[in-house]
Design a protein around this motif. Structure first.
Motif, PDB file in Angstrom:
ATOM      1  N   ILE A   1       4.484  10.707  -1.198  1.00 29.70           N
ATOM      2  CA  ILE A   1       3.612   9.564  -1.414  1.00 29.70           C
ATOM      3  C   ILE A   1       2.905   9.249  -0.103  1.00 29.70           C
ATOM      4  CG2 ILE A   1       4.968   8.619  -3.309  1.00 29.70           C
ATOM      5  CD1 ILE A   1       6.032   6.517  -1.380  1.00 29.70           C
ATOM      6  N   THR A   2       1.731   8.631  -0.206  1.00 37.28           N
ATOM      7  CA  THR A   2       0.931   8.317   0.965  1.00 37.28           C
ATOM      8  C   THR A   2       0.678   6.825   1.025  1.00 37.28           C
ATOM      9  OG1 THR A   2      -0.163  10.468   0.827  1.00 37.28           O
ATOM     10  CG2 THR A   2      -1.249   8.790   2.159  1.00 37.28           C
ATOM     11  N   SER A   3       0.870   6.266   2.205  1.00 35.68           N
ATOM     12  CA  SER A   3       0.571   4.860   2.441  1.00 35.68           C
ATOM     13  C   SER A   3      -0.506   4.771   3.512  1.00 35.68           C
ATOM     14  CB  SER A   3       1.824   4.124   2.918  1.00 35.68           C
ATOM     15  OG  SER A   3       1.523   2.786   3.239  1.00 35.68           O
TER      16      SER A   3
ATOM     17  N   ALA B   1      10.220  -7.288  -4.072  1.00 35.02           N
ATOM     18  CA  ALA B   1       9.749  -5.996  -4.572  1.00 35.02           C
ATOM     19  C   ALA B   1      10.942  -5.142  -4.982  1.00 35.02           C
ATOM     20  CB  ALA B   1       8.936  -5.275  -3.502  1.00 35.02           C
TER      21      ALA B   1
ATOM     22  N   ASN C   1      10.569  -1.940  -6.299  1.00 37.36           N
ATOM     23  CA  ASN C   1      10.252  -0.527  -6.145  1.00 37.36           C
ATOM     24  C   ASN C   1      10.401  -0.150  -4.672  1.00 37.36           C
ATOM     25  OD1 ASN C   1       9.492  -0.100  -8.904  1.00 37.36           O
ATOM     26  ND2 ASN C   1       7.659  -1.271  -8.459  1.00 37.36           N
ATOM     27  N   GLN C   2      11.598   0.279  -4.312  1.00 38.12           N
ATOM     28  CA  GLN C   2      11.900   0.657  -2.942  1.00 38.12           C
ATOM     29  C   GLN C   2      12.345   2.118  -2.952  1.00 38.12           C
ATOM     30  OE1 GLN C   2      14.452  -2.221  -0.989  1.00 38.12           O
ATOM     31  NE2 GLN C   2      13.593  -3.873  -2.233  1.00 38.12           N
TER      32      GLN C   2
ATOM     33  N   ALA D   1       9.711   3.077   1.471  1.00 37.33           N
ATOM     34  CA  ALA D   1       8.399   2.673   0.972  1.00 37.33           C
ATOM     35  C   ALA D   1       8.636   1.556  -0.035  1.00 37.33           C
ATOM     36  CB  ALA D   1       7.680   3.846   0.314  1.00 37.33           C
ATOM     37  N   ILE D   2       8.059   0.400   0.232  1.00 37.76           N
ATOM     38  CA  ILE D   2       8.246  -0.766  -0.631  1.00 37.76           C
ATOM     39  C   ILE D   2       6.938  -1.010  -1.360  1.00 37.76           C
ATOM     40  CG2 ILE D   2       8.821  -3.215  -0.691  1.00 37.76           C
ATOM     41  CD1 ILE D   2      10.248  -2.617   2.092  1.00 37.76           C
ATOM     42  N   ILE D   3       6.991  -0.951  -2.692  1.00 35.58           N
ATOM     43  CA  ILE D   3       5.781  -1.043  -3.504  1.00 35.58           C
ATOM     44  C   ILE D   3       5.802  -2.330  -4.297  1.00 35.58           C
ATOM     45  CG2 ILE D   3       4.418   0.069  -5.314  1.00 35.58           C
ATOM     46  CD1 ILE D   3       5.948   2.704  -4.378  1.00 35.58           C
ATOM     47  N   LYS D   4       4.807  -3.160  -4.070  1.00 35.98           N
ATOM     48  CA  LYS D   4       4.674  -4.428  -4.806  1.00 35.98           C
ATOM     49  C   LYS D   4       3.207  -4.506  -5.225  1.00 35.98           C
ATOM     50  CE  LYS D   4       5.879  -8.827  -5.725  1.00 35.98           C
ATOM     51  NZ  LYS D   4       7.020  -9.311  -6.454  1.00 35.98           N
ATOM     52  N   SER D   5       2.960  -4.388  -6.501  1.00 36.47           N
ATOM     53  CA  SER D   5       1.586  -4.389  -6.976  1.00 36.47           C
ATOM     54  C   SER D   5       1.519  -4.928  -8.383  1.00 36.47           C
ATOM     55  CB  SER D   5       1.027  -2.965  -6.956  1.00 36.47           C
ATOM     56  OG  SER D   5      -0.269  -2.936  -7.468  1.00 36.47           O
TER      57      SER D   5
ATOM     58  N   VAL E   1      -1.896  -0.833 -10.936  1.00 35.53           N
ATOM     59  CA  VAL E   1      -2.071   0.505 -10.402  1.00 35.53           C
ATOM     60  C   VAL E   1      -3.231   1.123 -11.164  1.00 35.53           C
ATOM     61  CG1 VAL E   1      -1.055   2.779 -10.072  1.00 35.53           C
ATOM     62  CG2 VAL E   1       0.367   0.738  -9.828  1.00 35.53           C
TER      63      VAL E   1
END
Length: 68
Positions: free
Chosen positions: A35-37, A5, A7-8, A57-61, A64
């Motif tokens: 941001i909310t997780s 990922a 997007n960190q 926050a690590i974003i892997k998607s 969206v």
């Protein structure tokens, strides 16, 4: 630890709202952006997440979705 990922986002936990199964963790990543997780309450306990903690926050998607 290496991750695929890219997007960190480094930030600070500003709130942890726990429910019976899930929790909302709000993270201030700077510039007035929060941001909310949504994660499990078990994970909150395992990580001992608390307000003021420094986190990433690590974003892997692959998608969206946004609706209005």
């Amino acid at each position: 630890m290496k991750l695929s990922a890219r997007n960190q986002l480094k930030g600070t936990v500003v709130a942890v709202e726990t429910g019976p199964v899930t929790a909302k963790v709000k993270i201030d990543i700077g510039g007035g952006t929060i941001i909310t997780s949504v994660i499990t309450t078990e994970t909150v306990a395992d990580l001992d997440l608390q307000q003021g903690d420094s986190v990433v926050a690590i974003i892997k998607s692959s998608e969206v979705l946004i609706g209005k």
